[in-house]
Design a protein around this motif. Sequence first.
Motif, PDB file in Angstrom:
ATOM      1  N   ILE A 160     -32.275 -28.937 -17.587  1.00 20.32           N
ATOM      2  CA  ILE A 160     -31.716 -28.027 -18.586  1.00 20.32           C
ATOM      3  C   ILE A 160     -30.990 -26.849 -17.951  1.00 20.32           C
ATOM      4  N   THR A 161     -31.288 -26.552 -16.680  1.00 21.00           N
ATOM      5  CA  THR A 161     -30.646 -25.424 -16.002  1.00 21.00           C
ATOM      6  C   THR A 161     -29.215 -25.711 -15.572  1.00 21.00           C
ATOM      7  N   ALA A 162     -28.774 -26.963 -15.630  1.00 23.95           N
ATOM      8  CA  ALA A 162     -27.465 -27.339 -15.071  1.00 23.95           C
ATOM      9  C   ALA A 162     -26.307 -26.509 -15.609  1.00 23.95           C
ATOM     10  N   PRO A 163     -26.212 -26.212 -16.919  1.00 24.42           N
ATOM     11  CA  PRO A 163     -25.076 -25.404 -17.392  1.00 24.42           C
ATOM     12  C   PRO A 163     -25.033 -24.008 -16.777  1.00 24.42           C
ATOM     13  N   VAL A 164     -26.198 -23.372 -16.620  1.00 24.47           N
ATOM     14  CA  VAL A 164     -26.228 -22.041 -16.010  1.00 24.47           C
ATOM     15  C   VAL A 164     -25.849 -22.132 -14.534  1.00 24.47           C
ATOM     16  N   ASP A 211     -38.436 -29.915 -18.695  1.00 20.11           N
ATOM     17  CA  ASP A 211     -37.765 -28.759 -19.288  1.00 20.11           C
ATOM     18  C   ASP A 211     -38.800 -28.066 -20.169  1.00 20.11           C
ATOM     19  N   HIS A 212     -39.446 -27.043 -19.630  1.00 19.41           N
ATOM     20  CA  HIS A 212     -40.610 -26.491 -20.337  1.00 19.41           C
ATOM     21  C   HIS A 212     -40.282 -25.245 -21.156  1.00 19.41           C
ATOM     22  N   ARG A 223     -39.480 -27.207 -14.694  1.00 19.20           N
ATOM     23  CA  ARG A 223     -40.641 -27.205 -13.791  1.00 19.20           C
ATOM     24  C   ARG A 223     -40.694 -28.546 -13.063  1.00 19.20           C
ATOM     25  N   ARG A 224     -40.878 -28.506 -11.758  1.00 20.79           N
ATOM     26  CA  ARG A 224     -40.973 -29.715 -10.961  1.00 20.79           C
ATOM     27  C   ARG A 224     -42.333 -29.799 -10.287  1.00 20.79           C
ATOM     28  N   SER A 225     -42.862 -31.016 -10.233  1.00 18.97           N
ATOM     29  CA  SER A 225     -44.108 -31.288  -9.518  1.00 18.97           C
ATOM     30  C   SER A 225     -43.967 -32.665  -8.891  1.00 18.97           C
TER      31      SER A 225
END
Length: 313
Positions: free
Chosen positions: A95-99, A54-55, A46-48
């Motif tokens: 955390i999404t980097a591997p996907v 990494d939620h 999640r970015r703000s």
Amino acid sequence: MSHNRRVAILGAGMAGATAARHLAEAGLPVQVFDKGRGVGGRMATRRSGTMQFDHGAQFLRAHGDAFAARIAGWDMRGITAPWGGSMRHVGVPGITAPVQDLLADLPVFSGTTITRIDRNDTSWRLTDAAGRHHGPFSALAITFPAPQTVTLLAASGFAMPDIQHASYAPCWSLMLAVDEAPSAALIEPQDGPLGLIATDSSKPGRPTGIRLTVHAKPDWSRAHLELSREVVVSELTRAAAACLAVPLRPSYAEAHRWRFAQVETALGRPCQYDPALRLGAAGDWCLGPRIEAAHDSGLALAQAILGDLGPAA
């Protein structure tokens, strides 16, 4: 593109991404569909503004050789890095980097909710929530959480044995920007409503500032699943302050509800695949509550499809 060998993959989390990459490397054309705005599933960031959290899933850890080799390759390329000891690794810069790495250069249709699947004698066609049609596809791989897989199959007049027996615990996730960081990168309280407190900003490659991700335990989340986000923020912030024994005065606070957060009952088999229909399903619900389980399940389903269709000549 060879339509009679094309494979549709529903879901762009770790299981779907692993299946897509393995099939593509074998030479089969794939298309990936996901309802989210981005890829990753429960490996979510999640970015703000300049902040990020990494939620969902907090880290990757390997128990078997296949995932250990995958992480080693990601580490060498800077896609992941060690964090917090105990052989934990995280994606960099999120955390999404591997996907994202697994799906690089593959066709991904984000923001696309598939509401129906249909099959004629030889191929699959998909219908999305906007009424658009996709296909034909020779094989179909569904990598949604088990309850969502069951719902889609039932709405389309199909069923796969045993999937309904897989079950999940929910989780309320709290994101906080605070002034003071805990001494440990990851705290897993034994008592109280909290399952973990992660110092998200301690992970490699993250923006400056102190940010915490707090996960409530399954029982608390289940009992309070329908509370408003405002109430959840208040309750979990108070619990985190008590656990850390410091006052928390967050400059940013937000909560996210994961209805299907962590597998409680897994099927105990790598994947589901019906060769007569060329229809399969995979996810962590097959093997257990770990990112590695999603990876291994997606890999097993891709291998089952390849055993049926064969690699490209």
